[in-house]
Scaffold this active site. Structure first.
Site, mmCIF file in Angstrom:
data_model
loop_
_atom_site.group_PDB
_atom_site.id
_atom_site.type_symbol
_atom_site.label_atom_id
_atom_site.label_comp_id
_atom_site.label_asym_id
_atom_site.label_seq_id
_atom_site.Cartn_x
_atom_site.Cartn_y
_atom_site.Cartn_z
ATOM 1 N N HIS A 158 10.260 5.232 -4.354
ATOM 2 C CA HIS A 158 11.819 5.334 -4.560
ATOM 3 C C HIS A 158 12.663 4.054 -4.408
ATOM 4 C CE1 HIS A 158 10.835 9.471 -4.725
ATOM 5 N NE2 HIS A 158 10.402 9.397 -3.414
ATOM 6 N N HIS A 181 12.005 1.849 -1.474
ATOM 7 C CA HIS A 181 10.518 1.092 -1.813
ATOM 8 C C HIS A 181 10.572 -0.121 -2.626
ATOM 9 C CE1 HIS A 181 9.661 5.366 -0.608
ATOM 10 N NE2 HIS A 181 8.748 4.735 0.448
ATOM 11 N N GLY A 222 4.213 -0.798 7.319
ATOM 12 C CA GLY A 222 5.283 -0.015 7.265
ATOM 13 C C GLY A 222 5.648 0.535 8.846
ATOM 14 N N ARG A 223 6.636 1.114 9.172
ATOM 15 C CA ARG A 223 6.845 2.122 10.269
ATOM 16 C C ARG A 223 5.641 3.187 10.147
ATOM 17 N NH1 ARG A 223 9.446 6.420 12.223
ATOM 18 N NH2 ARG A 223 10.452 6.383 14.108
ATOM 19 N N ASP A 224 5.055 3.500 11.158
ATOM 20 C CA ASP A 224 4.014 4.710 10.983
ATOM 21 C C ASP A 224 3.023 4.389 10.083
ATOM 22 O OD1 ASP A 224 2.875 6.716 12.141
ATOM 23 O OD2 ASP A 224 4.107 8.294 11.010
ATOM 24 N N HIS A 225 2.383 3.370 9.689
ATOM 25 C CA HIS A 225 1.656 3.046 8.418
ATOM 26 C C HIS A 225 0.451 4.008 8.452
ATOM 27 C CE1 HIS A 225 0.399 0.037 5.507
ATOM 28 N NE2 HIS A 225 -0.792 0.832 5.657
ATOM 29 N N GLN A 281 0.987 -1.066 -0.095
ATOM 30 C CA GLN A 281 -0.017 -0.228 0.162
ATOM 31 C C GLN A 281 0.919 1.258 0.033
ATOM 32 O OE1 GLN A 281 -2.902 1.785 0.762
ATOM 33 N NE2 GLN A 281 -1.731 3.361 1.672
ATOM 34 N N THR A 282 0.608 2.318 -0.938
ATOM 35 C CA THR A 282 1.347 3.417 -0.701
ATOM 36 C C THR A 282 0.529 4.692 -1.391
ATOM 37 O OG1 THR A 282 3.339 4.728 -1.496
ATOM 38 C CG2 THR A 282 2.385 3.230 -2.982
ATOM 39 N N ARG A 283 0.971 5.804 -0.653
ATOM 40 C CA ARG A 283 0.247 7.080 -1.114
ATOM 41 C C ARG A 283 1.317 8.028 -1.586
ATOM 42 N NH1 ARG A 283 1.278 9.388 4.255
ATOM 43 N NH2 ARG A 283 1.387 11.587 3.003
ATOM 44 N N ARG A 341 -17.229 42.948 -1.782
ATOM 45 C CA ARG A 341 -15.448 43.121 -1.655
ATOM 46 C C ARG A 341 -15.136 41.596 -1.682
ATOM 47 N NH1 ARG A 341 -13.311 48.233 -0.432
ATOM 48 N NH2 ARG A 341 -15.048 49.631 0.338
HETATM 49 P P1 ADP Z 1 -11.568 45.734 -2.910
HETATM 50 O O1 ADP Z 1 -10.151 45.349 -2.888
HETATM 51 O O2 ADP Z 1 -12.282 46.517 -1.527
HETATM 52 O O3 ADP Z 1 -12.548 45.107 -3.867
HETATM 53 P P2 ADP Z 1 -10.813 47.250 -5.173
HETATM 54 O O4 ADP Z 1 -9.435 47.577 -5.343
HETATM 55 O O5 ADP Z 1 -11.605 46.406 -6.103
HETATM 56 O O6 ADP Z 1 -11.673 47.228 -3.736
HETATM 57 O O7 ADP Z 1 -11.617 48.495 -5.878
HETATM 58 C C1 ADP Z 1 -11.057 49.970 -5.425
HETATM 59 C C2 ADP Z 1 -11.278 50.840 -6.131
HETATM 60 O O8 ADP Z 1 -12.665 51.208 -6.373
HETATM 61 C C3 ADP Z 1 -10.417 52.184 -5.674
HETATM 62 O O9 ADP Z 1 -9.225 52.117 -6.289
HETATM 63 C C4 ADP Z 1 -11.610 53.358 -6.074
HETATM 64 O O10 ADP Z 1 -11.018 53.745 -7.446
HETATM 65 C C5 ADP Z 1 -13.049 52.610 -6.192
HETATM 66 N N1 ADP Z 1 -13.852 52.883 -5.341
HETATM 67 C C6 ADP Z 1 -15.067 53.439 -5.517
HETATM 68 N N2 ADP Z 1 -15.633 53.360 -3.957
HETATM 69 C C7 ADP Z 1 -14.874 52.771 -3.391
HETATM 70 C C8 ADP Z 1 -15.106 52.476 -1.852
HETATM 71 N N3 ADP Z 1 -16.274 52.637 -1.137
HETATM 72 N N4 ADP Z 1 -14.004 52.002 -1.341
HETATM 73 C C9 ADP Z 1 -12.954 51.779 -2.073
HETATM 74 N N5 ADP Z 1 -12.677 52.058 -3.228
HETATM 75 C C10 ADP Z 1 -13.757 52.428 -3.760
#
Ligand code: ADP
Ligand code: ADP
Length: 572
Positions: free
Chosen positions: A198, A201, A286-289, A192-194, A446
């Site tokens: 070498h 083995h 093996g050891r520590d199978h 058996q091996t994962r 975001r």
């Molecule tokens: P995040 O990483 O938070 O998603 P992005 O880098 O994608 O942000 O977007 C940021 C860009 O969007 C900024 O450079 C700015 O130009 C624009 N922007 C517009 N509204 C906002 C906000 N409320 N906060 C931050 N950036 C904003």
């Protein structure tokens, strides 16, 4: 030929007429989409590798296995095999059969539920793994990747999961037994091996087979193994490369779609039972199978020989003879492998750890022939190119106006000037115009934006390209998630552009800070929305103190130190 465990080889595939009935019934029955592990478990249930099991365990069987390593009728069975589903799925059962589907929705089997119960994860972890420490991969899986409700019951198979990779090596127990019979093999020792195999083995399996005058089955687990293991495509090519080194007509390679639990001693016993079902008479432990590594206290979870002891204690009952794995070491003066107990006095031995091997691959250094056959080294090199040929992601994070785009653009031109790898710039604003045009600036949006960037960067990195990302990415957790997505496929560098807020606000290139202060733009990072400073940046840049060229140089020097960019000579 050796009898299967508990006497008969169970095969759960329904005859064609019944399978058609099941497919028809499936239209009205509730469904469950199998997780990757469940898919492996179901396959081995259906093909008889888990004989004498005829389905997933019910609660009483589950508890009996967890506590005593035995099924209710006393048969030895060390690992509880449960089907875990969500509460919704369990509530929808309503006495009907449950259709088990693969990730594409194809019905593979039908489970006739006998009971459903809430799984006690703590108790299960302690009973099966002897710990609740999440450093144990089996425990981590149990706590974070499983559902709350166990459903037990008999399984009727419709069809086996489809595999398009290495179809000639995927033999079920009945097929492998037929093959052994045709070859005239009676004494068969399974390995058996994962991991890739070498020289050590190779030598130990060769020696085990010779001493027993037995044939050898190389039977690697290719279901889910330990996170971070070499992928099975590469491993199988390595096994294929090693086969011609064995004496002819003595060895076979077959793949076992087993989802390992890294359960140490219990798992070793389980592996032996499974191999018995495949027709093997001997099993190398093996050891520590099936060892899960060390716990969060830095100590191993199981003693190095605990698996051998547990196997030995059940050897007679099982009827499969254990072949203890002999530690083989390379003796330089003899240019040969010897077991530890036959080492001449003062012999000079050589060894190479797994970490050392990975480092050598990453740096493109030589892998000695005494350690692994050159064909195996070549296979490993193909999938583990040196860092200066791997892809990587440079992920800039920082306030708006901190200088992320400016520095990213300088870095882009430097990397293009070097050549050798394709480079993609995923700038914050550009991404928001293309990938994420429908998103706003709530935390949720975001995060979604950053996850998309992370996904694209991980694809680029995995395929050997360079991704430069320059979003604000204000949340630590999300940045970590991106690192975790990208890192398995190559390099990841987090660059915090830590220009002070006052400077960014003073620059106010796009007039956004003024609008944010005036309340015209809500949720503006640094003003009315949080920015979490990275806890683990690889590079920190303050562009109020560095020119864009200087800042880009800092990143390049870091990349150079990590080995991702090298001399022009070696970068092609
Ligand atoms: P995040 O990483 O938070 O998603 P992005 O880098 O994608 O942000 O977007 C940021 C860009 O969007 C900024 O450079 C700015 O130009 C624009 N922007 C517009 N509204 C906002 C906000 N409320 N906060 C931050 N950036 C904003
Ligand atoms: P971000 O992408 O972080 O929002 P930008 O790179 O778009 O930031 O904007 C940074 C602004 O600061 C640009 O107008 C740039 O010319 C200016 N700047 C001044 N000094 C520097 C520096 N040393 N590094 C980067 N940008 C600088």
């Amino acid at each position: 030929m050796i009898d299967p465990h508990a006497g008969t080889l169970v095969e759960l595939l329904a005859p064609p007429a019944r399978a058609r009935e099941l497919i028809e019934g499936a239209r009205d029955w509730p469904s469950w989409n199998l997780t990757p592990r469940q898919l492996c478990d179901l396959e081995l249930l259906m093909n008889g590798a888990f004989s004498p099991l005829t389905g997933f365990l019910g609660r009483a069987e589950f508890e009996s296995v967890a506590e005593t390593m035995r099924l209710a009728d006393g048969t030895l069975w060390p690992i509880p095999l449960t089907l875990d589903v969500t509460e919704e799925a369990a509530a929808g059962l309503d006495g009907k059969p449950l259709v088990l589907r693969d990730p594409e929705g194809v019905p593979l089997a039908v489970l006739h539920p006998e009971d459903a119960w809430e799984i006690d994860r703590e108790a299960k972890a302690r009973a099966v793994y002897g710990t609740r420490d999440e450093a144990h991969p089996g425990v981590a899986h149990l706590f974070h990747r499983t559902n709350n409700v166990g459903v037990g019951g008999r399984v009727e198979g419709i069809q086996l999961p489809a595999h398009y990779d290495f179809p000639t090596l995927r033999l079920g127990p009945a097929e492998l037994r037929r093959r052994f019979a045709r070859l005239g093999w009676r004494r068969i020792v399974a390995f058996q091996t994962r991991n890739p195999m070498h020289r050590a083995h190779f030598e130990l399996t060769l020696r085990a087979a010779r001493e027993l005058e037995a044939n050898l089955l190389i039977h690697p687990a290719v279901g889910m193994t330990k996170p971070g293991d070499v992928d099975h495509y590469t491993r199988v090519r390595c096994y294929q490369a090693i086969l011609p080194h064995y004496p002819q007509h003595t060895v076979e390679l077959a793949l076992l779609p087993l989802a390992m639990r890294m359960g140490g001693p219990r798992e070793a016993l389980w592996h032996g039972i499974i191999r018995k079902n495949y027709g093997c008479t001997h099993f190398i432990v093996g050891r520590d199978h099936a060892g899960p590594g060390v716990g969060s206290d830095g100590k191993p979870f199981y003693g190095p020989y605990a698996a051998q002891e547990l196997f030995r204690a059940h050897e007679d009952e099982l009827g499969v003879e254990m072949v203890p794995f002999q530690m083989m070491v390379y003796v330089e003066d003899d240019d040969a492998y010897r077991t530890l107990d036959e080492l001449p006095e003062g012999a000079r031995t050589l060894s190479l750890s797994g970490t050392e091997l990975r480092d050598r691959l990453a740096d493109g250094r030589e892998i000695p022939e005494w350690f692994t056959f050159p064909e195996v080294a070549a296979e490993l090199r193909r999938t583990h190119p040196p860092r200066n040929r791997q892809g990587f992601t440079v992920f800039f994070t920082g306030l708006s106006g901190a200088g992320k785009s400016t520095v990213a653009n300088v870095l882009l031109t430097k990397l293009l000037e070097m050549g050798g790898r394709p480079v993609t710039l995923l700038d914050g604003d550009v991404v928001r115009q293309n990938l994420s045009s429908e998103l706003g600036f709530s935390k949720e949006h975001r995060d979604l934006n950053i996850r998309r960037i992370g996904f694209v960067a991980s694809e680029i990195t995995k395929n050997g390209g360079i991704a430069i990302c320059a979003p604000i990415a204000p949340y630590e957790r999300t940045r970590r998630e991106v690192r975790d997505t990208v890192a398995p496929g190559g390099g990841f560098l987090l660059v915090h552009v830590a220009t002070p807020l006052e400077v960014c606000e003073q620059r106010d290139r796009k007039g956004l800070y003024a609008k944010a202060r005036a309340g015209i733009i809500p949720e503006f990072t640094g003003i009315s929305d949080p920015y979490e400073e990275p806890a683990d940046p690889d590079v920190v840049l303050d562009t109020s103190k560095l020119s864009p060229e200087e800042a880009a140089q800092e990143v390049l020097l870091h990349l150079e130190r990590e080995g991702y960019v090298g001399p022009a000579l070696h970068s092609i």
